[in-house]
Design a protein around this motif. Structure first.
Motif, PDB file in Angstrom:
ATOM      1  N   TYR A 166     -21.680  10.684  26.748  1.00  0.00           N
ATOM      2  CA  TYR A 166     -22.459   9.984  25.731  1.00  0.00           C
ATOM      3  C   TYR A 166     -23.321   8.899  26.368  1.00  0.00           C
ATOM      4  CZ  TYR A 166     -19.789  12.110  21.916  1.00  0.00           C
ATOM      5  OH  TYR A 166     -19.230  12.987  21.028  1.00  0.00           O
ATOM      6  N   ASP A 167     -24.598   8.925  26.047  1.00  0.00           N
ATOM      7  CA  ASP A 167     -25.484   7.798  26.302  1.00  0.00           C
ATOM      8  C   ASP A 167     -25.681   7.158  24.932  1.00  0.00           C
ATOM      9  OD1 ASP A 167     -27.639   6.065  26.485  1.00  0.00           O
ATOM     10  OD2 ASP A 167     -28.853   7.378  27.740  1.00  0.00           O
ATOM     11  N   TRP A 168     -24.943   6.080  24.690  1.00  0.00           N
ATOM     12  CA  TRP A 168     -24.900   5.564  23.329  1.00  0.00           C
ATOM     13  C   TRP A 168     -26.235   5.028  22.848  1.00  0.00           C
ATOM     14  CZ3 TRP A 168     -21.430   7.264  20.313  1.00  0.00           C
ATOM     15  CH2 TRP A 168     -20.184   7.637  20.828  1.00  0.00           C
ATOM     16  N   LEU A 169     -27.062   4.555  23.762  1.00  0.00           N
ATOM     17  CA  LEU A 169     -28.387   4.111  23.345  1.00  0.00           C
ATOM     18  C   LEU A 169     -29.219   5.311  22.882  1.00  0.00           C
ATOM     19  CD1 LEU A 169     -30.383   1.885  22.930  1.00  0.00           C
ATOM     20  CD2 LEU A 169     -31.011   1.995  25.347  1.00  0.00           C
ATOM     21  N   PHE A 170     -29.097   6.426  23.614  1.00  0.00           N
ATOM     22  CA  PHE A 170     -29.800   7.640  23.213  1.00  0.00           C
ATOM     23  C   PHE A 170     -29.241   8.154  21.886  1.00  0.00           C
ATOM     24  CE2 PHE A 170     -30.414  12.377  23.622  1.00  0.00           C
ATOM     25  CZ  PHE A 170     -31.795  12.350  23.440  1.00  0.00           C
ATOM     26  N   THR A 171     -27.921   8.101  21.735  1.00  0.00           N
ATOM     27  CA  THR A 171     -27.289   8.547  20.496  1.00  0.00           C
ATOM     28  C   THR A 171     -27.786   7.733  19.312  1.00  0.00           C
ATOM     29  OG1 THR A 171     -25.288   9.200  21.687  1.00  0.00           O
ATOM     30  CG2 THR A 171     -25.089   8.883  19.307  1.00  0.00           C
ATOM     31  N   ILE A 172     -27.794   6.419  19.463  1.00  0.00           N
ATOM     32  CA  ILE A 172     -28.273   5.546  18.386  1.00  0.00           C
ATOM     33  C   ILE A 172     -29.749   5.802  18.113  1.00  0.00           C
ATOM     34  CG2 ILE A 172     -28.718   3.139  17.757  1.00  0.00           C
ATOM     35  CD1 ILE A 172     -26.164   2.427  19.351  1.00  0.00           C
ATOM     36  N   THR A 173     -30.509   6.032  19.187  1.00  0.00           N
ATOM     37  CA  THR A 173     -31.935   6.319  19.037  1.00  0.00           C
ATOM     38  C   THR A 173     -32.155   7.587  18.221  1.00  0.00           C
ATOM     39  OG1 THR A 173     -32.511   5.237  21.122  1.00  0.00           O
ATOM     40  CG2 THR A 173     -34.066   6.867  20.280  1.00  0.00           C
ATOM     41  N   ILE A 174     -31.392   8.639  18.541  1.00  0.00           N
ATOM     42  CA  ILE A 174     -31.511   9.902  17.809  1.00  0.00           C
ATOM     43  C   ILE A 174     -31.157   9.707  16.338  1.00  0.00           C
ATOM     44  CG2 ILE A 174     -30.577  12.229  17.538  1.00  0.00           C
ATOM     45  CD1 ILE A 174     -32.326  12.059  19.920  1.00  0.00           C
ATOM     46  N   LEU A 175     -30.062   9.020  16.081  1.00  0.00           N
ATOM     47  CA  LEU A 175     -29.630   8.799  14.698  1.00  0.00           C
ATOM     48  C   LEU A 175     -30.672   7.999  13.920  1.00  0.00           C
ATOM     49  CD1 LEU A 175     -25.842   7.999  15.267  1.00  0.00           C
ATOM     50  CD2 LEU A 175     -26.851  10.157  14.480  1.00  0.00           C
ATOM     51  N   PHE A 176     -31.251   7.007  14.580  1.00  0.00           N
ATOM     52  CA  PHE A 176     -32.282   6.195  13.936  1.00  0.00           C
ATOM     53  C   PHE A 176     -33.526   7.030  13.645  1.00  0.00           C
ATOM     54  CE2 PHE A 176     -36.173   3.674  14.361  1.00  0.00           C
ATOM     55  CZ  PHE A 176     -35.988   2.752  13.337  1.00  0.00           C
ATOM     56  N   ILE A 177     -33.989   7.773  14.653  1.00  0.00           N
ATOM     57  CA  ILE A 177     -35.203   8.573  14.480  1.00  0.00           C
ATOM     58  C   ILE A 177     -34.994   9.657  13.429  1.00  0.00           C
ATOM     59  CG2 ILE A 177     -36.693  10.274  15.625  1.00  0.00           C
ATOM     60  CD1 ILE A 177     -36.534   8.596  18.140  1.00  0.00           C
ATOM     61  N   ALA A 178     -33.830  10.302  13.452  1.00  0.00           N
ATOM     62  CA  ALA A 178     -33.542  11.341  12.458  1.00  0.00           C
ATOM     63  C   ALA A 178     -33.602  10.769  11.045  1.00  0.00           C
ATOM     64  CB  ALA A 178     -32.178  11.958  12.732  1.00  0.00           C
ATOM     65  N   SER A 179     -32.966   9.620  10.854  1.00  0.00           N
ATOM     66  CA  SER A 179     -32.994   8.968   9.542  1.00  0.00           C
ATOM     67  C   SER A 179     -34.408   8.561   9.164  1.00  0.00           C
ATOM     68  CB  SER A 179     -32.087   7.733   9.547  1.00  0.00           C
ATOM     69  OG  SER A 179     -30.760   8.074   9.878  1.00  0.00           O
ATOM     70  N   PHE A 180     -35.140   8.064  10.150  1.00  0.00           N
ATOM     71  CA  PHE A 180     -36.508   7.605   9.932  1.00  0.00           C
ATOM     72  C   PHE A 180     -37.402   8.764   9.503  1.00  0.00           C
ATOM     73  CE2 PHE A 180     -40.702   6.114  11.494  1.00  0.00           C
ATOM     74  CZ  PHE A 180     -40.763   4.917  10.799  1.00  0.00           C
ATOM     75  N   ILE A 181     -37.275   9.906  10.196  1.00  0.00           N
ATOM     76  CA  ILE A 181     -38.089  11.078   9.868  1.00  0.00           C
ATOM     77  C   ILE A 181     -37.782  11.569   8.456  1.00  0.00           C
ATOM     78  CG2 ILE A 181     -38.401  13.534  10.389  1.00  0.00           C
ATOM     79  CD1 ILE A 181     -38.217  12.818  13.351  1.00  0.00           C
ATOM     80  N   ILE A 182     -36.511  11.623   8.118  1.00  0.00           N
ATOM     81  CA  ILE A 182     -36.129  12.087   6.785  1.00  0.00           C
ATOM     82  C   ILE A 182     -36.676  11.140   5.710  1.00  0.00           C
ATOM     83  CG2 ILE A 182     -34.179  12.475   5.228  1.00  0.00           C
ATOM     84  CD1 ILE A 182     -32.614  13.448   7.709  1.00  0.00           C
ATOM     85  N   ILE A 183     -36.586   9.841   5.947  1.00  0.00           N
ATOM     86  CA  ILE A 183     -37.111   8.864   4.985  1.00  0.00           C
ATOM     87  C   ILE A 183     -38.623   8.998   4.853  1.00  0.00           C
ATOM     88  CG2 ILE A 183     -37.502   6.392   4.590  1.00  0.00           C
ATOM     89  CD1 ILE A 183     -34.724   5.910   5.842  1.00  0.00           C
ATOM     90  N   ARG A 184     -39.307   9.212   5.975  1.00  0.00           N
ATOM     91  CA  ARG A 184     -40.766   9.372   5.950  1.00  0.00           C
ATOM     92  C   ARG A 184     -41.181  10.634   5.192  1.00  0.00           C
ATOM     93  NH1 ARG A 184     -44.663   5.737   7.454  1.00  0.00           N
ATOM     94  NH2 ARG A 184     -45.815   7.230   8.723  1.00  0.00           N
ATOM     95  N   HIS A 185     -40.246  11.567   5.026  1.00  0.00           N
ATOM     96  CA  HIS A 185     -40.542  12.811   4.310  1.00  0.00           C
ATOM     97  C   HIS A 185     -40.000  12.794   2.880  1.00  0.00           C
ATOM     98  CE1 HIS A 185     -41.411  14.405   8.364  1.00  0.00           C
ATOM     99  NE2 HIS A 185     -42.093  15.346   7.738  1.00  0.00           N
ATOM    100  N   ARG A 186     -39.691  11.632   2.355  1.00  0.00           N
ATOM    101  CA  ARG A 186     -39.062  11.576   1.033  1.00  0.00           C
ATOM    102  C   ARG A 186     -39.968  12.167  -0.053  1.00  0.00           C
ATOM    103  NH1 ARG A 186     -40.481   6.636   2.807  1.00  0.00           N
ATOM    104  NH2 ARG A 186     -41.777   5.277   1.493  1.00  0.00           N
ATOM    105  N   GLU A 187     -41.281  11.957   0.044  1.00  0.00           N
ATOM    106  CA  GLU A 187     -42.186  12.541  -0.944  1.00  0.00           C
ATOM    107  C   GLU A 187     -42.212  14.060  -0.815  1.00  0.00           C
ATOM    108  OE1 GLU A 187     -45.982  10.730  -0.553  1.00  0.00           O
ATOM    109  OE2 GLU A 187     -45.295   8.743  -1.205  1.00  0.00           O
ATOM    110  N   ASN A 188     -42.120  14.541   0.430  1.00  0.00           N
ATOM    111  CA  ASN A 188     -42.070  15.993   0.638  1.00  0.00           C
ATOM    112  C   ASN A 188     -40.811  16.582   0.027  1.00  0.00           C
ATOM    113  OD1 ASN A 188     -43.304  14.579   3.233  1.00  0.00           O
ATOM    114  ND2 ASN A 188     -44.355  16.548   2.974  1.00  0.00           N
TER     115      ASN A 188
END
Length: 213
Positions: A166-188
């Motif tokens: 585990y690279d925990w910074l990478f893990t946190i980054t992925i989780l953040f980006i995944a959540s961010f992308i999903i939120i950015r697609h809320r209208e979709n």
């Protein structure tokens, strides 16, 4: 000081609004005035055509890749390269060159993943293409890949698949980006549920959404 400078460079790289500039210079169109108003890859395909869409995708992807590998190229290994890629993703979404507005982060996030772990991108790329073929929707494919990336980054290192630990910074980054992308697609997501999402004239359109391209 060097690390701070590289973080600034990563942000500036991510902030380059490829779609916006290409649209204005070569097509005399401001993408923000057409289609979804987004300056990312999908709206570029819709408004400027396939060739422009491919170029914008490559450029936006390379922003994330270059920002991620830049510290290693300069011999900096004290901080996970994922942080620099994340800053580029934020730059893409909140561009200083476009009044802190930007795309939905998918292409630049893919570039981050490519710079960090190419095999991770291969898995997500195959999933994206399969989902895109089945649904004809870039938005739905992006959401599925974001959610899958969040799951895989928690599971794969545990079994030492692709990631040895585990690279925990990478893990946190992925989780953040995944959540961010999903939120950015809320209208979709709302349009998908209402079966009014715009789709490409490609694939099976299994959910029977409204056609757009």
């Amino acid at each position: 000081m060097t690390t701070t400078l590289l973080l600034i460079i990563a942000y500036l790289l991510g902030s380059i609004p490829s779609g916006l500039w290409i649209g204005k210079v070569f097509f005399h169109k401001n993408l923000q005035d057409y289609g979804s108003g987004n300056i990312g890859t999908t709206n570029t395909f819709r408004i400027l055509g396939t060739k422009a869409g491919i170029v914008v995708f490559i450029l936006d992807c390379l922003k994330g890749t270059l920002a991620t590998i830049l510290p290693s190229l300069l011999g900096i290994h004290t901080i996970s390269p994922a942080l620099f890629g994340l800053i580029a993703v934020l730059g893409h979404t909140f561009s200083i060159f476009n009044h802190f507005k930007g795309g939905k982060a998918v292409a630049t996030a893919a570039g981050l993943f490519l710079g960090y772990s190419p095999w991770f991108v291969v898995i997500l790329g195959i999933l994206f293409l399969l989902t895109f073929y089945l649904t004809s929707m870039v938005s739905f494919s992006s959401i599925v890949c974001a959610a899958t990336a969040a799951i895989l980054i928690l599971v794969l290192p545990f079994f030492h698949i692709i990631f040895v630990s585990y690279d925990w910074l990478f893990t946190i980054t992925i989780l953040f980006i995944a959540s961010f992308i999903i939120i950015r697609h809320r209208e979709n997501i709302v349009r998908i549920r209402n079966k009014t999402e715009n789709i490409f004239n490609f694939g099976l359109n299994l959910t029977h959404q409204k056609h757009n391209i």
